[in-house]
Design an enzyme around this catalytic site. Structure first.
Site, PDB file in Angstrom:
ATOM      1  N   TYR A 198       3.999  14.538  -4.504  1.00 16.54           N
ATOM      2  CA  TYR A 198       4.412  15.795  -3.877  1.00 16.54           C
ATOM      3  C   TYR A 198       5.042  16.753  -4.883  1.00 16.54           C
ATOM      4  O   TYR A 198       4.916  17.968  -4.763  1.00 16.54           O
ATOM      5  CB  TYR A 198       5.377  15.525  -2.717  1.00 16.54           C
ATOM      6  CG  TYR A 198       4.649  15.103  -1.471  1.00 16.54           C
ATOM      7  CD1 TYR A 198       3.628  15.912  -0.960  1.00 16.54           C
ATOM      8  CD2 TYR A 198       4.919  13.921  -0.824  1.00 16.54           C
ATOM      9  CE1 TYR A 198       2.918  15.545   0.172  1.00 16.54           C
ATOM     10  CE2 TYR A 198       4.220  13.528   0.308  1.00 16.54           C
ATOM     11  CZ  TYR A 198       3.223  14.352   0.802  1.00 16.54           C
ATOM     12  OH  TYR A 198       2.518  13.989   1.908  1.00 16.54           O
ATOM     13  N   GLU A 251      -2.738 -13.680   4.700  1.00 11.37           N
ATOM     14  CA  GLU A 251      -3.171 -12.271   4.703  1.00 11.37           C
ATOM     15  C   GLU A 251      -2.598 -11.482   5.880  1.00 11.37           C
ATOM     16  O   GLU A 251      -2.075 -10.392   5.695  1.00 11.37           O
ATOM     17  CB  GLU A 251      -4.709 -12.192   4.728  1.00 11.37           C
ATOM     18  CG  GLU A 251      -5.214 -10.751   4.861  1.00 11.37           C
ATOM     19  CD  GLU A 251      -6.725 -10.624   4.857  1.00 11.37           C
ATOM     20  OE1 GLU A 251      -7.414 -11.636   4.626  1.00 11.37           O
ATOM     21  OE2 GLU A 251      -7.203  -9.500   5.086  1.00 11.37           O
ATOM     22  N   ASP A 297      -8.447 -14.094   5.903  1.00 10.17           N
ATOM     23  CA  ASP A 297      -9.638 -13.969   6.739  1.00 10.17           C
ATOM     24  C   ASP A 297     -10.831 -14.451   5.931  1.00 10.17           C
ATOM     25  O   ASP A 297     -10.759 -14.585   4.708  1.00 10.17           O
ATOM     26  CB  ASP A 297      -9.870 -12.493   7.105  1.00 10.17           C
ATOM     27  CG  ASP A 297      -8.900 -11.992   8.172  1.00 10.17           C
ATOM     28  OD1 ASP A 297      -8.317 -12.837   8.872  1.00 10.17           O
ATOM     29  OD2 ASP A 297      -8.744 -10.760   8.285  1.00 10.17           O
TER      30      ASP A 297
END
Lengths: 323, 365
Positions: free
Chosen positions: B99, B198, B250
């Site tokens: 920013y 995970e 996964d």
């Protein structure tokens, strides 16, 4: 024939006396649509049965990709921001029927139209190439005008030294003479400004020429004074010894023209190697140079052999392992 | 080295970068920075460190092209910004830096990815860590639960002793962005191994089922692709407490990459792999073979999944029999499965059957 957008470029082929094509390109025409085909026979527009007409067949049978339009598989109606207009003039036009809606597909006719279209296409390609070169140079121009000075200023500030001279770096990045022209219209006059930047390592002298509508040039408002003004709106300036990374400005006014009738400057250069100049074409042969002597300039030194270097910012590999 | 020494060194190195750009311009050259290529093709296995590091291929960022010139300009702005922060004893998050670039005109970043990448480029060129530049990531919320005692220096400078099982709530101990010794000391643990998980759902399941106490495990929630601090913390636990690490994710191509960045080192951060990667970490699943063997409910691979798998076949980190086999099996199946698909057999199946079986396979049952 006129179109609503004034930026279109009309390219007319001298072609055959029987068929006259024109390609209008750019402006606000959509780029992802098939081009629009406009057909005429002896000045009468043909509105129906486009698919049955020899003009359509001729267009579909050409590989437009080499002329800068998109075309799937090199046949069919090309895509791009363009209008292709073909006029067929003849004492006898072989229509497909009494309704005179389409011209019959006679091989000689198709060949003739294609020849003329190809001539037109070549001009389109030249125009597009020029635009691309100008675009690339423009990007470099922004680097040396806007980004590089800031890099130099910042680095100097961090190391606590004076801002270094940019001459060497600028000429290495650009190595051309760059011509940036603009046209503004106010109070019934066109004001033309041509800024010439010498971004080569040496000082440069050459002649700049402009072709303007006959009788429109306001000589009093022309700075610097032209070295020659000839019949047919041919104006020439002698630009002497522009120092490396220096620039000069040429400006002139055109009067007595309608609004929106003048939208592109025709600029030429002589006495300089054409590859070292962007934004002006080599002087055409029919512009006979009476007083101006043209010095042949030796070709610029071969660019330093560039080391084979991979561009860090253009590898295009996504490093994120995330989805 | 103390913090201020490290900062002083970072300033010196940054000065060198600016000086090199300055010298190139003042001697009339096109300024450039030479940086190791951060690509899949340019990572090499370092046998001494047992992790993947950048190879010898170099790329140049030059002012000849618009992109390169912009990046060089941004580099100058960042250098100035970092020097200023060090001088004023401030620090900023990577997002704040993004920013702040709003005020840099032509040097403004177009995305935070771009500013993060540039911060990493600087780490590589200056051979420093971004913490030395006073840049820090956002808190990412990864957490740990289990019998582990640490001391953390809190924001008021007090050392706090925390047991990551008894002194924390159900969300576990939140891993801070700085896990180096000056901030965090590892005291003792009763655990036998670390299981890095995970997804949050599975982390919660193992906690609710009391897996940590029953099996002597530290549960670490990776929260997707793990942040640097999570990887660094796991690495420290592995080294200092001699705890073996297993990774439970996964069964999809992205999870394979999560494991790769824990065990082998991520491509993006290959310059600091030896700080972040745990080479002895083992993958326990979900593997493609598990999908078949446990008859798990599946989803179809998307086009993006297939592309990711094919890219992994070309990734040197996956170039061994186990991974080639798994990737090819998954491509053949055309299927992927989530960790939580194990719930097909009931809520306790994962802790009663699946994990004991899988841990047994690698001799940790």
């Amino acid at each position: 024939m006129r179109t609503s957008n004034r930026n279109s470029t009309l390219l007319r082929s001298q072609g055959s006396p029987r068929s006259t094509p024109a390609i209008l390109f750019g402006g606000n025409l959509p780029g992802d649509q098939p081009v629009t085909i406009l057909r005429f026979a002896n000045r009468v527009p043909l509105l129906y049965q486009q698919g049955a007409c020899v003009i359509t067949k001729a267009i579909e049978g050409m590989d437009w990709r080499r002329y800068g339009l998109e075309q799937r598989g090199g046949e069919g109606v090309p895509f791009g921001p363009a209008i292709i207009l073909v006029h067929v003039a003849s004492t006898k036009i072989p229509f497909t029927s009494e309704a005179k809606e389409a011209i019959a597909n006679i091989p000689e006719m198709q060949e003739e139209i294609q020849l003329a279209l190809k001539a037109c296409g070549r001009k389109l390609k030249t125009h597009l190439n020029k635009r691309e070169t100008k675009g690339k140079t423009k990007a470099k121009f922004e680097i040396v005008r806007e980004i590089l000075p800031l890099i130099a200023e910042k680095s100097a500030k961090i190391v606590g030294k004076d801002v270094p001279s940019l001459t060497g770096t600028i000429t290495k990045i650009m190595n051309v003479v760059w011509i940036d022209d603009s046209i503004t219209f106010e109070k019934d006059r066109y004001k033309v400004k041509v800024k010439v930047y010498n971004y080569t390592p040496k000082s440069q002298s050459f002649n700049l020429h402009a072709l303007v509508p006959e009788g429109a040039l306001d000589e009093k408002a022309t700075v610097p004074r032209p070295s020659e003004i000839k019949e047919g709106g041919k104006v020439s300036w002698e630009l002497k010894r522009i120092p490396s990374t220096g620039d000069v400005e040429v400006s002139f006014d055109l009067t007595g023209l309608d609004a929106e009738s003048y939208d592109e400057n025709e600029l030429y250069a002589s006495g300089i190697n054409p590859v070292s100049i962007i934004g002006a074409d080599p002087l055409p042969g029919d512009w006979d140079l009476e007083r101006i002597r043209v010095e042949e300039v030796e070709a610029p030194a071969e660019e330093e052999a560039e080391e084979e270097e991979v561009d860090y910012d253009e590898q295009g590999e996504v490093l994120n392992d995330e989805q | 080295m103390t913090n201020s020494e490290r900062n002083a060194e970072a300033v010196d190195r940054l000065y060198e970068i600016a000086n090199s750009i300055y010298d190139q311009i003042s001697s009339g050259k096109i300024p450039k920075m030479v940086i190791p290529l951060r690509t899949k093709g340019n990572i090499r296995f370092d046998p001494k460190l047992a992790v993947w590091k950048y190879g010898k291929a170099m790329g140049a960022r030059t002012a000849k092209k618009t992109k390169g010139a912009q990046m060089l300009l941004r580099t100058m702005f960042i250098l100035e910004f970092i020097e200023d922060m060090i001088a004023r004893s401030k620090s900023s998050t990577l997002r704040e830096m993004y920013y702040i670039s709003e005020g840099w005109g032509k040097g403004k970043f177009s995305s935070q990815d771009e500013s993060n990448m540039l911060a990493e480029d600087l780490e590589i060129v200056a051979r420093c860590m971004r913490e030395d530049f006073k840049l820090r990531p956002e808190e990412n919320g990864a957490s740990i639960i289990g019998d582990l005692t640490i001391t953390e220096v809190d924001r008021k400078g007090r050392k706090k002793r925390i047991n990551c099982r008894d002194d924390v709530g159900d969300s576990g101990y939140g891993i801070p962005y700085n896990v180096e010794r000056e901030k965090l000391e590892i005291l003792e643990t009763g655990a036998k191994f670390i299981i890095a998980i995970e997804t949050g759902g599975m982390f919660d399941r193992l906690m609710e089922n009391g897996f940590d106490e029953e099996f002597g495990a530290l549960l670490v929630h990776l929260k997707g692709q793990p942040a640097r601090s999570t990887r660094r913390f796991v690495k420290r636990l592995n080294e200092e407490m001699k705890l073996p690490v297993v990774v439970f994710t996964d069964g999809d191509p992205w999870s394979f990459r999560i494991f790769a960045s824990v065990a082998y080192g991520a491509i993006k951060t290959a310059h600091i792999s030896e700080y972040l990667a745990t080479p002895t970490a083992e993958f326990i699943g979900i593997t493609a073979s598990d999908i078949v063997n446990y008859e798990l409910p599946t989803d179809k691979l998307t086009d993006m999944d297939v592309r990711a798998l094919n890219a992994e076949l070309r990734d040197p980190r996956f170039n061994d029999d186990f991974w080639r086999g798994e990737i090819e099996t998954m491509l053949q199946l055309g299927k992927k499965a989530e960790q939580q698909a194990l719930a097909k057999y009931g809520l306790d199946y994962v802790t009663d059957t699946y994990l004991p079986e899988k841990l047994g396979e690698i001799g940790m049952g």
